[in-house]
Design an enzyme around this catalytic site. Structure first.
Site, PDB file in Angstrom:
ATOM      1  N   LYS A  56      -0.294   7.472 -23.402  1.00  0.00           N
ATOM      2  CA  LYS A  56       0.099   7.797 -24.793  1.00  0.00           C
ATOM      3  C   LYS A  56       1.594   7.488 -24.984  1.00  0.00           C
ATOM      4  O   LYS A  56       1.973   6.342 -25.165  1.00  0.00           O
ATOM      5  CB  LYS A  56      -0.208   9.268 -25.094  1.00  0.00           C
ATOM      6  CG  LYS A  56      -1.689   9.575 -25.336  1.00  0.00           C
ATOM      7  CD  LYS A  56      -2.508   9.618 -24.107  1.00  0.00           C
ATOM      8  CE  LYS A  56      -3.872  10.231 -24.315  1.00  0.00           C
ATOM      9  NZ  LYS A  56      -4.666  10.191 -23.075  1.00  0.00           N
ATOM     10  N   ASP A 116       1.369  20.205 -20.510  1.00  0.00           N
ATOM     11  CA  ASP A 116       0.719  18.919 -20.724  1.00  0.00           C
ATOM     12  C   ASP A 116       1.706  18.094 -21.551  1.00  0.00           C
ATOM     13  O   ASP A 116       1.840  18.287 -22.760  1.00  0.00           O
ATOM     14  CB  ASP A 116      -0.606  19.114 -21.468  1.00  0.00           C
ATOM     15  CG  ASP A 116      -1.323  17.790 -21.701  1.00  0.00           C
ATOM     16  OD1 ASP A 116      -0.665  16.732 -21.628  1.00  0.00           O
ATOM     17  OD2 ASP A 116      -2.546  17.814 -21.961  1.00  0.00           O
ATOM     18  N   TYR A 150       0.842  -1.214   0.000  1.00  0.00           N
ATOM     19  CA  TYR A 150       0.000   0.000   0.000  1.00  0.00           C
ATOM     20  C   TYR A 150       0.869   1.253   0.000  1.00  0.00           C
ATOM     21  O   TYR A 150       0.575   2.227  -0.690  1.00  0.00           O
ATOM     22  CB  TYR A 150      -0.941   0.026   1.217  1.00  0.00           C
ATOM     23  CG  TYR A 150      -1.911   1.193   1.114  1.00  0.00           C
ATOM     24  CD1 TYR A 150      -3.117   1.046   0.420  1.00  0.00           C
ATOM     25  CD2 TYR A 150      -1.588   2.440   1.647  1.00  0.00           C
ATOM     26  CE1 TYR A 150      -3.978   2.119   0.268  1.00  0.00           C
ATOM     27  CE2 TYR A 150      -2.453   3.511   1.495  1.00  0.00           C
ATOM     28  CZ  TYR A 150      -3.650   3.350   0.812  1.00  0.00           C
ATOM     29  OH  TYR A 150      -4.487   4.407   0.647  1.00  0.00           O
ATOM     30  N   ARG A 170     -13.616  15.072 -33.784  1.00  0.00           N
ATOM     31  CA  ARG A 170     -12.893  16.141 -33.073  1.00  0.00           C
ATOM     32  C   ARG A 170     -13.342  17.465 -33.689  1.00  0.00           C
ATOM     33  O   ARG A 170     -12.592  18.154 -34.377  1.00  0.00           O
ATOM     34  CB  ARG A 170     -11.372  15.981 -33.230  1.00  0.00           C
ATOM     35  CG  ARG A 170     -10.807  14.713 -32.635  1.00  0.00           C
ATOM     36  CD  ARG A 170     -10.500  14.740 -31.144  1.00  0.00           C
ATOM     37  NE  ARG A 170     -11.619  14.663 -30.261  1.00  0.00           N
ATOM     38  CZ  ARG A 170     -11.516  14.418 -28.945  1.00  0.00           C
ATOM     39  NH1 ARG A 170     -10.348  14.194 -28.389  1.00  0.00           N
ATOM     40  NH2 ARG A 170     -12.565  14.398 -28.174  1.00  0.00           N
ATOM     41  N   PHE A 200     -19.102  14.287 -26.229  1.00  0.00           N
ATOM     42  CA  PHE A 200     -18.660  13.425 -27.328  1.00  0.00           C
ATOM     43  C   PHE A 200     -18.566  11.959 -26.916  1.00  0.00           C
ATOM     44  O   PHE A 200     -18.680  11.068 -27.742  1.00  0.00           O
ATOM     45  CB  PHE A 200     -17.307  13.902 -27.886  1.00  0.00           C
ATOM     46  CG  PHE A 200     -16.206  13.947 -26.870  1.00  0.00           C
ATOM     47  CD1 PHE A 200     -16.044  15.041 -26.050  1.00  0.00           C
ATOM     48  CD2 PHE A 200     -15.347  12.872 -26.725  1.00  0.00           C
ATOM     49  CE1 PHE A 200     -15.038  15.063 -25.095  1.00  0.00           C
ATOM     50  CE2 PHE A 200     -14.331  12.888 -25.793  1.00  0.00           C
ATOM     51  CZ  PHE A 200     -14.188  13.990 -24.966  1.00  0.00           C
ATOM     52  N   PHE A 209      -7.896  21.290 -24.791  1.00  0.00           N
ATOM     53  CA  PHE A 209      -8.163  19.856 -24.883  1.00  0.00           C
ATOM     54  C   PHE A 209      -9.360  19.576 -23.980  1.00  0.00           C
ATOM     55  O   PHE A 209      -9.521  20.210 -22.932  1.00  0.00           O
ATOM     56  CB  PHE A 209      -6.956  18.985 -24.501  1.00  0.00           C
ATOM     57  CG  PHE A 209      -7.294  17.538 -24.710  1.00  0.00           C
ATOM     58  CD1 PHE A 209      -7.464  17.049 -25.998  1.00  0.00           C
ATOM     59  CD2 PHE A 209      -7.547  16.691 -23.644  1.00  0.00           C
ATOM     60  CE1 PHE A 209      -7.865  15.728 -26.208  1.00  0.00           C
ATOM     61  CE2 PHE A 209      -7.943  15.373 -23.852  1.00  0.00           C
ATOM     62  CZ  PHE A 209      -8.100  14.888 -25.133  1.00  0.00           C
ATOM     63  N   THR A 210     -10.176  18.614 -24.393  1.00  0.00           N
ATOM     64  CA  THR A 210     -11.481  18.391 -23.756  1.00  0.00           C
ATOM     65  C   THR A 210     -11.385  18.245 -22.236  1.00  0.00           C
ATOM     66  O   THR A 210     -11.985  19.014 -21.485  1.00  0.00           O
ATOM     67  CB  THR A 210     -12.133  17.138 -24.366  1.00  0.00           C
ATOM     68  OG1 THR A 210     -11.199  16.065 -24.304  1.00  0.00           O
ATOM     69  CG2 THR A 210     -12.524  17.364 -25.817  1.00  0.00           C
TER      70      THR A 210
END
Ligand code: PM9
Length: 475
Positions: A271, A228, A85, A395, A462, A137-138
């Site tokens: 990614k 980001d 943990y 998009r 979306f 970005f969303t």
């Protein structure tokens, strides 16, 4: 695949093909559903590719997020998971690797990118402050708005034109940013939100010159810059390819230099890092770190796992080292380029120059007769699936959502349908099949009608909105 620029011993030798720096050890069978099955699946999914079952998809280019193939080293790393943990050794490995490759000293793990976006937005933004960014970005913008921030797009105008060939369409327009700071005052800017590459612009990179200029400007006003870093490895490769002075630098060195001009970063490891789950936040400032580290235990998990299993953290650490290898990122980006070249040869409208993580079709140009409020990009994603079982993602106006003030659609200049390529998953033949399917859909473009939205959820519509086809004569 071939790269005309390649030469041996400094001489042009004509076509020299290149191949991925890996071979396939394990495969996952896929199946092309027949026409009736595709029709049934699309209708059950409300013409939204997010609502399709993956088993009904043949070639899945919905996203490059969490869909990557791990290496044998990463799979072996899973077996080294320390599922304690608190204080898992995998966390300390991860911390060391992030420090080494990204350069930030203080690390907070999160379950994925939006977990990190939530923490930084809630910790740093005061209600009513502005958050300038190189395009939205969303998930990022939603977290900034939920924290009371006011998003302002300060990307260069070139980014809004799919045909503009600027090599760094992700750049911040420094003049736009300066005038915002002058208008609202530096105290009313929470931070500059910088993304490399810029997803919604088509995976477009930011140049080193631009981030340096941004740093200088922000130093003058005492404004922080947070990055980001989700696809920053790909951004670094574009700098190597396109920016003078960096052609002989490694992707790893470029990445670290770029990060050094920022105050911290958030990351969706799903990614660049070649894994299926994971993320983190990293900052230079110890006070900020203390606050983030305290927040993570409320929303994600203890500060030495942040929502990830020990084994997931190990896979990320190994993935980072594989990701930054020049030959890895080169093969990844050149596969995207290969698909784009096929489409460009057939004059199919796409965003140029081709970005890092996918090919973005210009749905506005593809279907000029479909008005934006009948969702051209959503229509194109549906038509592509119906033709061939290939799944892409809208998009455009659906992704852009509604203005929180007026409640009206936010109509973006870019109405795109994205084909995101998972890393190390598909072959050149899958790209050929995809390109030929798009060619077929393009051949039928004039007879295609748009969609109407029949269900719209409150957040990030979306993902879950539903549509119905507009019937002939009803448009
Ligand atoms: N991007 C993508 O498909 C997955 C979700 S679609 C909304 O492109 C950036 C630049 C992203 C991103 C996710 C996130 C959020 C942050 N920044 O999905 O929460 O492209 O790990 O990351 C997706 P998570």
């Amino acid at each position: 695949m071939a790269d005309k620029k390649l030469s041996t011993f400094g001489q042009e030798v004509g076509r020299r093909s290149w191949a991925e720096p890996w071979k396939i050890k394990m495969v996952e069978p896929i199946r092309l559903p027949n026409k009736e099955e595709r029709q049934r699946a699309m209708s059950a999914a409300g013409y939204n590719t997010f609502l399709l079952r993956s088993e009904d998809v043949y070639i899945d280019l919905l996203t490059d997020s969490g869909t990557n193939a791990m290496s044998d080293r990463q799979w072996a790393g899973l077996m080294m998971g320390d599922e304690a943990y608190a204080g898992s050794r995998n966390f300390y490995n991860l911390e060391r690797v992030i420090q080494e490759y990204y350069g930030y000293p203080y690390i907070v793990p999160t379950h994925q990118g939006r977990g990190a976006e939530h923490l930084i937005s809630q910790t740093v933004i005061k209600a009513g402050q502005y958050v300038p960014a190189n395009m939205y970005f969303t998930t990022t913008r939603l977290h900034q708005e939920l924290a009371g921030g006011i998003f302002v797009d300060v990307i260069v105008d070139n980014a809004h034109d799919p045909a503009d060939l600027h090599p760094f369409k992700g750049n911040v327009d420094i003049e736009k940013l300066k005038s915002l700071i002058k208008k609202v005052g530096q105290a009313n800017i929470a931070y500059v939100s910088l993304a490399g590459t810029v997803n919604m612009a088509g995976g477009q990179p930011v140049s080193m010159a631009n981030v340096k200029e941004l740093r200088t400007l922000c130093n003058g006003y005492g404004i922080k810059v947070f990055l980001d870093a989700t696809r920053m490895v790909e951004n670094a490769f574009f700098i190597k390819e396109r920016e003078k002075g960096y052609e002989n630098s490694s992707v790893a060195n470029i990445l670290k230099e770029f990060c050094s001009y920022t105050d911290g970063a958030w990351m969706s490891s799903k990614k660049d890092h070649l894994v299926n789950i994971g993320g983190w936040l990293a900052v230079n400032d110890q006070d900020l770190f203390d606050r983030l580290r305290n927040m993570v235990v409320v929303y994600e998990g203890l500060h030495t796992y942040g929502g990830m299993a020990g084994r997931d953290m190990e896979a990320v650490s190994i993935g980072i080292k594989e990701a930054v290898a020049d030959e890895n990122v080169r093969a990844r980006i050149k596969q995207v380029q290969y698909l784009a070249d096929l489409l460009m040869d057939w004059d199919i409208p796409i965003v140029k120059p081709v970005g890092g993580h996918g090919v973005f079709l210009d749905a506005g140009e593809f279907y000029p007769h479909i008005p934006q409020d009948q969702f051209p990009a959503q229509t194109l994603a549906a038509q592509l699936y119906l033709d061939s079982g290939v799944r892409g993602m809208e998009r455009g106006v659906v992704s852009s959502g509604r203005d929180p003030e007026t409640g009206k659609h936010r109509y973006p200049a870019l109405e795109l349908m994205r084909l995101a390529i998972p890393r190390r998953v598909y072959t050149q033949s899958h790209m050929d099949v995809t390109a030929e399917a798009i060619k077929e859909v393009y051949r039928h473009r004039d007879e295609t009608l748009g969609l109407k939205m029949v269900y719209e959820p409150k957040y990030m519509r979306f993902f879950q909105a539903r549509f119905e086809p507009i019937e002939k004569g009803a448009a």
